[in-house]
Design an enzyme around this catalytic site. Structure first.
Site, PDB file in Angstrom:
ATOM      1  N   ASP A 118       0.300  -5.687   3.527  1.00  0.00           N
ATOM      2  CA  ASP A 118       0.846  -4.500   4.187  1.00  0.00           C
ATOM      3  C   ASP A 118       0.466  -4.600   5.665  1.00  0.00           C
ATOM      4  OD1 ASP A 118       1.758  -1.507   2.834  1.00  0.00           O
ATOM      5  OD2 ASP A 118       1.214  -1.516   4.964  1.00  0.00           O
ATOM      6  N   LEU A 163       0.824  -1.216   0.000  1.00  0.00           N
ATOM      7  CA  LEU A 163       0.000   0.000   0.000  1.00  0.00           C
ATOM      8  C   LEU A 163       0.854   1.260   0.000  1.00  0.00           C
ATOM      9  CD1 LEU A 163      -2.899  -1.025   2.430  1.00  0.00           C
ATOM     10  CD2 LEU A 163      -2.608  -1.489  -0.004  1.00  0.00           C
ATOM     11  N   GLY A 164       2.163   1.108  -0.131  1.00  0.00           N
ATOM     12  CA  GLY A 164       3.049   2.266  -0.145  1.00  0.00           C
ATOM     13  C   GLY A 164       3.141   2.900  -1.521  1.00  0.00           C
ATOM     14  N   GLN A 165       4.038   3.884  -1.642  1.00  0.00           N
ATOM     15  CA  GLN A 165       4.151   4.648  -2.898  1.00  0.00           C
ATOM     16  C   GLN A 165       4.484   3.727  -4.079  1.00  0.00           C
ATOM     17  OE1 GLN A 165       7.476   7.374  -3.166  1.00  0.00           O
ATOM     18  NE2 GLN A 165       6.621   8.431  -4.937  1.00  0.00           N
ATOM     19  N   LYS A 192      19.803  -0.108   4.719  1.00  0.00           N
ATOM     20  CA  LYS A 192      19.828  -0.436   3.286  1.00  0.00           C
ATOM     21  C   LYS A 192      21.177  -1.051   2.892  1.00  0.00           C
ATOM     22  CE  LYS A 192      15.707   0.510   2.037  1.00  0.00           C
ATOM     23  NZ  LYS A 192      14.835  -0.557   1.544  1.00  0.00           N
ATOM     24  N   TYR A 248      18.171   4.674   8.184  1.00  0.00           N
ATOM     25  CA  TYR A 248      17.614   4.109   6.941  1.00  0.00           C
ATOM     26  C   TYR A 248      18.746   3.625   6.019  1.00  0.00           C
ATOM     27  CZ  TYR A 248      15.214   4.237   2.373  1.00  0.00           C
ATOM     28  OH  TYR A 248      14.697   3.935   1.126  1.00  0.00           O
ATOM     29  N   ASP A 298       2.780  -8.205   8.903  1.00  0.00           N
ATOM     30  CA  ASP A 298       3.851  -7.428   9.529  1.00  0.00           C
ATOM     31  C   ASP A 298       5.147  -8.181   9.250  1.00  0.00           C
ATOM     32  OD1 ASP A 298       5.738  -6.266  11.167  1.00  0.00           O
ATOM     33  OD2 ASP A 298       4.411  -6.116  12.912  1.00  0.00           O
TER      34      ASP A 298
HETATM   35  P1  NAD Z   1       6.372   3.690   1.461  1.00  0.00           P
HETATM   36  O1  NAD Z   1       6.769   4.245   2.774  1.00  0.00           O
HETATM   37  O2  NAD Z   1       5.509   4.478   0.587  1.00  0.00           O
HETATM   38  O3  NAD Z   1       5.663   2.270   1.677  1.00  0.00           O
HETATM   39  C1  NAD Z   1       6.151   1.323   2.565  1.00  0.00           C
HETATM   40  C2  NAD Z   1       4.992   0.469   3.022  1.00  0.00           C
HETATM   41  O4  NAD Z   1       5.503  -0.440   4.021  1.00  0.00           O
HETATM   42  C3  NAD Z   1       3.850   1.259   3.692  1.00  0.00           C
HETATM   43  O5  NAD Z   1       2.621   1.006   3.029  1.00  0.00           O
HETATM   44  C4  NAD Z   1       3.823   0.761   5.124  1.00  0.00           C
HETATM   45  O6  NAD Z   1       2.526   0.653   5.669  1.00  0.00           O
HETATM   46  C5  NAD Z   1       4.478  -0.606   4.980  1.00  0.00           C
HETATM   47  N1  NAD Z   1       5.058  -1.083   6.233  1.00  0.00           N
HETATM   48  C6  NAD Z   1       5.696  -0.376   7.205  1.00  0.00           C
HETATM   49  N2  NAD Z   1       6.037  -1.181   8.214  1.00  0.00           N
HETATM   50  C7  NAD Z   1       5.646  -2.427   7.883  1.00  0.00           C
HETATM   51  C8  NAD Z   1       5.730  -3.699   8.512  1.00  0.00           C
HETATM   52  N3  NAD Z   1       6.281  -3.828   9.711  1.00  0.00           N
HETATM   53  N4  NAD Z   1       5.246  -4.768   7.855  1.00  0.00           N
HETATM   54  C9  NAD Z   1       4.657  -4.643   6.637  1.00  0.00           C
HETATM   55  N5  NAD Z   1       4.522  -3.469   6.004  1.00  0.00           N
HETATM   56  C10 NAD Z   1       5.028  -2.372   6.603  1.00  0.00           C
HETATM   57  O7  NAD Z   1       7.713   3.245   0.707  1.00  0.00           O
HETATM   58  P2  NAD Z   1       7.945   3.118  -0.862  1.00  0.00           P
HETATM   59  O8  NAD Z   1       8.336   4.437  -1.355  1.00  0.00           O
HETATM   60  O9  NAD Z   1       6.822   2.418  -1.501  1.00  0.00           O
HETATM   61  O10 NAD Z   1       9.265   2.224  -0.856  1.00  0.00           O
HETATM   62  C11 NAD Z   1       9.278   0.860  -1.219  1.00  0.00           C
HETATM   63  C12 NAD Z   1      10.721   0.394  -1.143  1.00  0.00           C
HETATM   64  O11 NAD Z   1      11.526   1.154  -2.022  1.00  0.00           O
HETATM   65  C13 NAD Z   1      11.351   0.569   0.248  1.00  0.00           C
HETATM   66  O12 NAD Z   1      12.258  -0.478   0.486  1.00  0.00           O
HETATM   67  C14 NAD Z   1      12.118   1.864   0.114  1.00  0.00           C
HETATM   68  O13 NAD Z   1      13.190   1.929   0.994  1.00  0.00           O
HETATM   69  C15 NAD Z   1      12.585   1.763  -1.323  1.00  0.00           C
HETATM   70  N6  NAD Z   1      12.906   3.065  -1.900  1.00  0.00           N
HETATM   71  C16 NAD Z   1      11.923   3.985  -2.133  1.00  0.00           C
HETATM   72  C17 NAD Z   1      12.256   5.215  -2.678  1.00  0.00           C
HETATM   73  C18 NAD Z   1      11.232   6.269  -2.976  1.00  0.00           C
HETATM   74  O14 NAD Z   1      11.597   7.384  -3.350  1.00  0.00           O
HETATM   75  N7  NAD Z   1       9.948   5.974  -2.819  1.00  0.00           N
HETATM   76  C19 NAD Z   1      13.595   5.483  -3.000  1.00  0.00           C
HETATM   77  C20 NAD Z   1      14.562   4.549  -2.704  1.00  0.00           C
HETATM   78  C21 NAD Z   1      14.203   3.316  -2.182  1.00  0.00           C
HETATM   79  N1  SER Z   2      13.158   8.529  -1.426  1.00  0.00           N
HETATM   80  C1  SER Z   2      13.805   7.808  -0.371  1.00  0.00           C
HETATM   81  C2  SER Z   2      13.892   8.646   0.858  1.00  0.00           C
HETATM   82  O1  SER Z   2      13.949   9.842   0.692  1.00  0.00           O
HETATM   83  C3  SER Z   2      15.187   7.401  -0.802  1.00  0.00           C
HETATM   84  O2  SER Z   2      15.422   6.131  -0.391  1.00  0.00           O
HETATM   85  O3  SER Z   2      13.939   8.117   1.926  1.00  0.00           O
END
Ligand code: NAD
Ligand code: SER
Length: 324
Positions: free
Chosen positions: A38, A14-16, A151, A147, A57
């Site tokens: 999620d 449900l994340g981005q 990673k 964070y 979780d």
């Molecule tokens: P987000 O924060 O939008 O979504 C993360 C989801 O994880 C949320 O829906 C949250 O409810 C869920 N979550 C949190 N704790 C949890 C748990 N204990 N068990 C199960 N679910 C849990 O993140 P995103 O942007 O969708 O990122 C997805 C992946 O990509 C992550 O590993 C993030 O580090 C990586 N990432 C994202 C970006 C970015 O710009 N969006 C950039 C670099 C890396």
């Molecule tokens: N977009 C992410 C953050 O800002 C990069 O991993 O945390």
């Protein structure tokens, strides 16, 4: 030979990124073969009705194993995480979710002999001692955030599972991801998404990093393309596995505001750096993704101009329908 992926579990769905990934996976594997999960309840999002949804979780290894067995999962896209800004507010939670969660996913995948696992990494693996321009694939990884630390460890752990247990784990270091579906979940690069919403709704935005802050970014279609392309790459071509640099565009916050102003001339952006500036200052301004290009033919489609045009087109239409 690269084994076939058939039944897919998405954590953090449900994340981005998970939200945007689900339709792509449905198209690729069929809705009945995708299990979205999620920690949030399903009601927190609009999900395609034919999709199976499970609360999960990732800190609970037994929950993951039970789901994998119940749905005969062979592939996991592990998107659950606590991002950089939220992680600095709650480092203990970031440690648990990002490290324990990733370890649990890898352990279940090893024990139940899954075909493949995607473990995303981030430009947050880099730190102030890393070369900032055209940051190499193999370089200094000494981040200053919890964070980033999780990673780096996630990448090392993933590589360990590849070499020690023969588990097929893959991942890339996403830059800041820009998208128009689910809002970003507490990262340092969130300004590059928020600015579009505010430009359309308010014609002004207060950005939380300085105008000259330049970071690597990527539009969601390229993020999804990279994810699928890496997951479907021929394993025998991969020298790296879990931490591929992937680049698309780099721009400063000021350049992004100026690009938006080309389309919305009355838009005004001011800059009031907060605690996230300190995080952004430790990350690269551009990255070298030649390993991804060589090992699995990575190539992005969107630059700043094309991404901006598309974001504004989609969000303006939604605003005009009263949906923003
Ligand atoms: P987000 O924060 O939008 O979504 C993360 C989801 O994880 C949320 O829906 C949250 O409810 C869920 N979550 C949190 N704790 C949890 C748990 N204990 N068990 C199960 N679910 C849990 O993140 P995103 O942007 O969708 O990122 C997805 C992946 O990509 C992550 O590993 C993030 O580090 C990586 N990432 C994202 C970006 C970015 O710009 N969006 C950039 C670099 C890396
Ligand atoms: N977009 C992410 C953050 O800002 C990069 O991993 O945390």
């Amino acid at each position: 030979m690269t084994k076939e992926m058939k039944r897919v579990l998405v954590t953090g769905a449900l994340g981005q990124i998970g939200t945007a990934l689900l339709p792509v996976l449905i198209e690729r594997f069929g809705a009945t073969n995708i299990i979205a999960s999620d920690i949030k309840p399903a009601s927190a999002a609009k999900l395609p009705s034919e999709l199976i949804y499970e609360n999960l979780d990732v800190r609970q290894a037994d929950q993951i194993a039970a789901l994998v067995r119940k749905h005969q999962i062979d592939t996991i896209f592990h998107m659950a995480a606590i991002l950089s800004a939220s992680g600095e507010k709650n480092p203990h939670l970031a440690w648990e979710v990002n490290l324990l969660g990733t370890y649990n996913i890898l352990e279940v995948a090893r024990e139940l002999e899954l075909v493949r696992v995607f473990v995303p990494s981030s430009i947050a693996v880099f730190g102030p001692e890393t070369p900032r321009e055209n940051t190499p694939q193999d370089t200094i990884l000494r981040p200053r955030t919890m964070y980033g630390l999780t990673k780096v460890t996630g990448e090392l752990l993933s590589e360990y599972y590849v070499h020690r247990f023969g588990l097929d784990v893959r991942g890339c270091r996403y830059p800041g991801i820009i998208s128009h579906e689910a809002l970003p979940g507490g990262g340092t690069t969130d300004y590059a998404v928020e600015i579009f919403y505010e430009a359309i709704k308010q014609k002004k935005y207060t950005c939380f990093v300085r105008a000259e802050t330049r970071l690597p970014m990527m539009y969601m279609p390229d993020c999804l393309k990279a994810t699928l392309q890496l997951m479907e790459a021929d394993f025998s071509r991969l020298i790296h596995h879990a931490g591929f640099n992937v680049a698309a565009m780099s721009f400063s916050a000021g350049e992004l505001a100026a690009e938006i102003k080309k389309h919305i001339p009355e838009f005004e952006c001011t800059f009031e750096p907060d605690y996230r500036q300190k995080i952004a200052d430790t990350w690269p301004s551009s990255i070298d993704d030649s390993a991804a290009r060589e090992e699995w033919d990575w190539q992005p489609d969107y630059d700043l101009a094309r991404m901006t045009e598309d974001m504004l087109r989609v969000l303006t239409a939604r605003y005009q329908q009263g949906l923003l």
